[in-house]
Design a protein around this motif. Structure first.
Motif, PDB file in Angstrom:
ATOM      1  N   SER A 110       0.831  -1.205   0.000  1.00  0.00           N
ATOM      2  CA  SER A 110       0.000   0.000   0.000  1.00  0.00           C
ATOM      3  C   SER A 110       0.867   1.258   0.000  1.00  0.00           C
ATOM      4  N   ALA A 111       2.001   1.231   0.721  1.00  0.00           N
ATOM      5  CA  ALA A 111       2.893   2.388   0.731  1.00  0.00           C
ATOM      6  C   ALA A 111       3.532   2.582  -0.640  1.00  0.00           C
ATOM      7  N   ALA A 112       3.855   1.479  -1.316  1.00  0.00           N
ATOM      8  CA  ALA A 112       4.429   1.577  -2.654  1.00  0.00           C
ATOM      9  C   ALA A 112       3.439   2.168  -3.651  1.00  0.00           C
ATOM     10  N   LEU A 113       2.156   2.058  -3.367  1.00  0.00           N
ATOM     11  CA  LEU A 113       1.121   2.641  -4.216  1.00  0.00           C
ATOM     12  C   LEU A 113       0.754   4.059  -3.788  1.00  0.00           C
ATOM     13  N   GLY A 114       1.449   4.577  -2.778  1.00  0.00           N
ATOM     14  CA  GLY A 114       1.201   5.931  -2.315  1.00  0.00           C
ATOM     15  C   GLY A 114       0.157   6.032  -1.228  1.00  0.00           C
ATOM     16  N   LEU A 115      -0.349   4.902  -0.734  1.00  0.00           N
ATOM     17  CA  LEU A 115      -1.409   4.894   0.278  1.00  0.00           C
ATOM     18  C   LEU A 115      -0.789   4.739   1.667  1.00  0.00           C
ATOM     19  N   THR A 116       0.024   5.698   2.054  1.00  0.00           N
ATOM     20  CA  THR A 116       0.721   5.598   3.342  1.00  0.00           C
ATOM     21  C   THR A 116      -0.198   5.826   4.528  1.00  0.00           C
ATOM     22  N   SER A 117      -1.358   6.425   4.314  1.00  0.00           N
ATOM     23  CA  SER A 117      -2.266   6.730   5.419  1.00  0.00           C
ATOM     24  C   SER A 117      -3.109   5.542   5.850  1.00  0.00           C
ATOM     25  N   LEU A 118      -3.006   4.422   5.137  1.00  0.00           N
ATOM     26  CA  LEU A 118      -3.830   3.261   5.482  1.00  0.00           C
ATOM     27  C   LEU A 118      -3.379   2.603   6.780  1.00  0.00           C
ATOM     28  N   GLY A 119      -2.119   2.788   7.163  1.00  0.00           N
ATOM     29  CA  GLY A 119      -1.621   2.221   8.405  1.00  0.00           C
ATOM     30  C   GLY A 119      -1.191   3.318   9.347  1.00  0.00           C
ATOM     31  N   GLY A 120      -0.443   2.946  10.359  1.00  0.00           N
ATOM     32  CA  GLY A 120       0.042   3.936  11.315  1.00  0.00           C
ATOM     33  C   GLY A 120      -0.042   3.433  12.734  1.00  0.00           C
ATOM     34  N   ALA A 155       6.012  -4.084  20.583  1.00  0.00           N
ATOM     35  CA  ALA A 155       7.163  -3.420  19.976  1.00  0.00           C
ATOM     36  C   ALA A 155       7.414  -3.937  18.561  1.00  0.00           C
ATOM     37  N   GLU A 156       7.256  -5.243  18.371  1.00  0.00           N
ATOM     38  CA  GLU A 156       7.441  -5.820  17.037  1.00  0.00           C
ATOM     39  C   GLU A 156       6.382  -5.304  16.074  1.00  0.00           C
ATOM     40  N   ALA A 157       5.156  -5.152  16.550  1.00  0.00           N
ATOM     41  CA  ALA A 157       4.082  -4.633  15.699  1.00  0.00           C
ATOM     42  C   ALA A 157       4.379  -3.206  15.253  1.00  0.00           C
ATOM     43  N   ALA A 158       4.854  -2.384  16.188  1.00  0.00           N
ATOM     44  CA  ALA A 158       5.199  -1.000  15.849  1.00  0.00           C
ATOM     45  C   ALA A 158       6.369  -0.954  14.875  1.00  0.00           C
ATOM     46  N   ALA A 159       7.364  -1.823  15.085  1.00  0.00           N
ATOM     47  CA  ALA A 159       8.538  -1.836  14.215  1.00  0.00           C
ATOM     48  C   ALA A 159       8.180  -2.276  12.803  1.00  0.00           C
ATOM     49  N   VAL A 160       7.332  -3.286  12.688  1.00  0.00           N
ATOM     50  CA  VAL A 160       6.927  -3.777  11.370  1.00  0.00           C
ATOM     51  C   VAL A 160       6.232  -2.680  10.574  1.00  0.00           C
ATOM     52  N   ASP A 161       5.377  -1.922  11.223  1.00  0.00           N
ATOM     53  CA  ASP A 161       4.683  -0.827  10.530  1.00  0.00           C
ATOM     54  C   ASP A 161       5.678   0.215  10.034  1.00  0.00           C
ATOM     55  N   ASN A 162       6.618   0.604  10.895  1.00  0.00           N
ATOM     56  CA  ASN A 162       7.609   1.620  10.509  1.00  0.00           C
ATOM     57  C   ASN A 162       8.497   1.149   9.362  1.00  0.00           C
ATOM     58  N   ILE A 163       8.983  -0.089   9.457  1.00  0.00           N
ATOM     59  CA  ILE A 163       9.906  -0.595   8.438  1.00  0.00           C
ATOM     60  C   ILE A 163       9.200  -0.738   7.095  1.00  0.00           C
ATOM     61  N   ALA A 164       7.985  -1.238   7.118  1.00  0.00           N
ATOM     62  CA  ALA A 164       7.259  -1.449   5.866  1.00  0.00           C
ATOM     63  C   ALA A 164       7.014  -0.146   5.133  1.00  0.00           C
ATOM     64  N   VAL A 165       6.561   0.873   5.850  1.00  0.00           N
ATOM     65  CA  VAL A 165       6.259   2.142   5.171  1.00  0.00           C
ATOM     66  C   VAL A 165       7.544   2.875   4.800  1.00  0.00           C
ATOM     67  N   PHE A 166       8.595   2.722   5.595  1.00  0.00           N
ATOM     68  CA  PHE A 166       9.859   3.408   5.307  1.00  0.00           C
ATOM     69  C   PHE A 166      10.459   2.936   3.987  1.00  0.00           C
ATOM     70  N   ASP A 170       9.177   4.841  -0.850  1.00  0.00           N
ATOM     71  CA  ASP A 170      10.095   5.383  -1.849  1.00  0.00           C
ATOM     72  C   ASP A 170       9.872   4.782  -3.232  1.00  0.00           C
ATOM     73  N   ILE A 171       9.128   3.693  -3.320  1.00  0.00           N
ATOM     74  CA  ILE A 171       8.812   3.121  -4.627  1.00  0.00           C
ATOM     75  C   ILE A 171       7.788   3.982  -5.353  1.00  0.00           C
ATOM     76  N   PHE A 172       6.969   4.694  -4.573  1.00  0.00           N
ATOM     77  CA  PHE A 172       5.963   5.572  -5.172  1.00  0.00           C
ATOM     78  C   PHE A 172       6.639   6.823  -5.727  1.00  0.00           C
ATOM     79  N   LEU A 173       6.344   7.130  -6.970  1.00  0.00           N
ATOM     80  CA  LEU A 173       7.071   8.177  -7.682  1.00  0.00           C
ATOM     81  C   LEU A 173       6.894   9.552  -7.066  1.00  0.00           C
ATOM     82  N   ALA A 174       5.688   9.868  -6.608  1.00  0.00           N
ATOM     83  CA  ALA A 174       5.378  11.240  -6.197  1.00  0.00           C
ATOM     84  C   ALA A 174       5.530  11.466  -4.698  1.00  0.00           C
ATOM     85  N   VAL A 175       6.194  10.562  -3.983  1.00  0.00           N
ATOM     86  CA  VAL A 175       6.366  10.756  -2.551  1.00  0.00           C
ATOM     87  C   VAL A 175       7.372  11.880  -2.301  1.00  0.00           C
ATOM     88  N   ALA A 176       7.235  12.556  -1.176  1.00  0.00           N
ATOM     89  CA  ALA A 176       8.062  13.733  -0.903  1.00  0.00           C
ATOM     90  C   ALA A 176       9.544  13.391  -0.841  1.00  0.00           C
TER      91      ALA A 176
END
Length: 229
Positions: A110-120, A155-166, A170-176
């Motif tokens: 989802s982050a690669a498609l630009g949908l970073t707001s779906l998680g958190g 802690a593992e759940a929080a880390a997985v979310d951070n690593i996945a979106v991080f 960057d695969i999404f072209l228009a990300v900041a």
């Protein structure tokens, strides 16, 4: 020797490190850090406050995200964590590592498609993912998990979310971040297309996925050893 003004602004970073280490309210720490950076750069206190106010109002649409927090709190009070535990039980996912690995894939795609707001952390990890992982841990060990293991799984759940979106965003072209890297490289005399930056972010994302898979397997093995009589 007199310190260069640009080096004095690093005191703002020191304020963040000390504030986080002392567990002071993070909003207060950020404001103090911004004021410290402005003052160390040579501007007056009034100008510093005016600058902070200007950028706050210029980006006030970001405060809309804060309205999610009361909603998440109401959903938790209404039994959302219990519902997520029931849901993961019906899916038949047997281990915490399986839950975290599945979420990692969904979050990274989802982050690669630009949908970073779906998680958190606030809207997904705390009310949904963490209870699911704890339920999977209890089912795996066939008993209630300890407080130490509960904190470990959170802690593992929080880390997985951070690593996945991080590594996925960057695969999404228009990300900041892609646009920022292109600008920095162009100012340095290197012209690189955003398409190239996005393309070469894929190997890093795949490596992050492989490393996470191995970590989740080791997590399940560690939990399995704990549950042995």
């Amino acid at each position: 020797m007199q310190a260069h003004p640009s080096l004095l602004t690093l005191f703002g970073l020191a304020v963040i490190v000390i504030g986080v280490g002392a567990r002071i309210n993070i909003m207060l720490v950020i404001i103090l850090s911004a004021l410290t950076t402005c003052l160390c750069s040579g501007v007056s206190l009034v100008t510093a406050i005016a600058t902070i106010g200007h950028y706050f109002t210029a980006n006030r649409y970001m405060t809309i995200l804060w309205s999610i927090l009361p909603l998440v709190g109401l959903l938790e009070h209404a039994g959302l964590p219990r519902a997520s535990r029931t849901f993961i039980g019906r899916l038949g996912v047997s281990t915490p590592g399986h839950v975290l690995w599945l979420y990692f894939l969904l979050r990274q795609i989802s982050a690669a498609l630009g949908l970073t707001s779906l998680g958190g952390q606030a809207q997904m990890v705390r009310p949904l993912l963490a209870p699911m992982v704890e339920e999977a841990g209890e089912r795996m060990g066939r008993r209630a998990i300890s407080e130490e293991l509960s904190q470990k799984l959170k802690a593992e759940a929080a880390a997985v979310d951070n690593i996945a979106v991080f590594f996925g965003e960057d695969i999404f072209l228009a990300v900041a971040s892609i646009l920022l890297m292109e600008t920095v490289l162009e100012n340095a005399g290197l012209r690189i297309s955003p398409w190239h930056l996005s393309f070469w972010a894929i190997p890093s994302a795949l490596m992050a996925a492989i490393v996470t898979y191995v970590r989740m397997k080791r997590l399940d093995q560690a939990i399995g050893r704990r549950s042995e009589p």
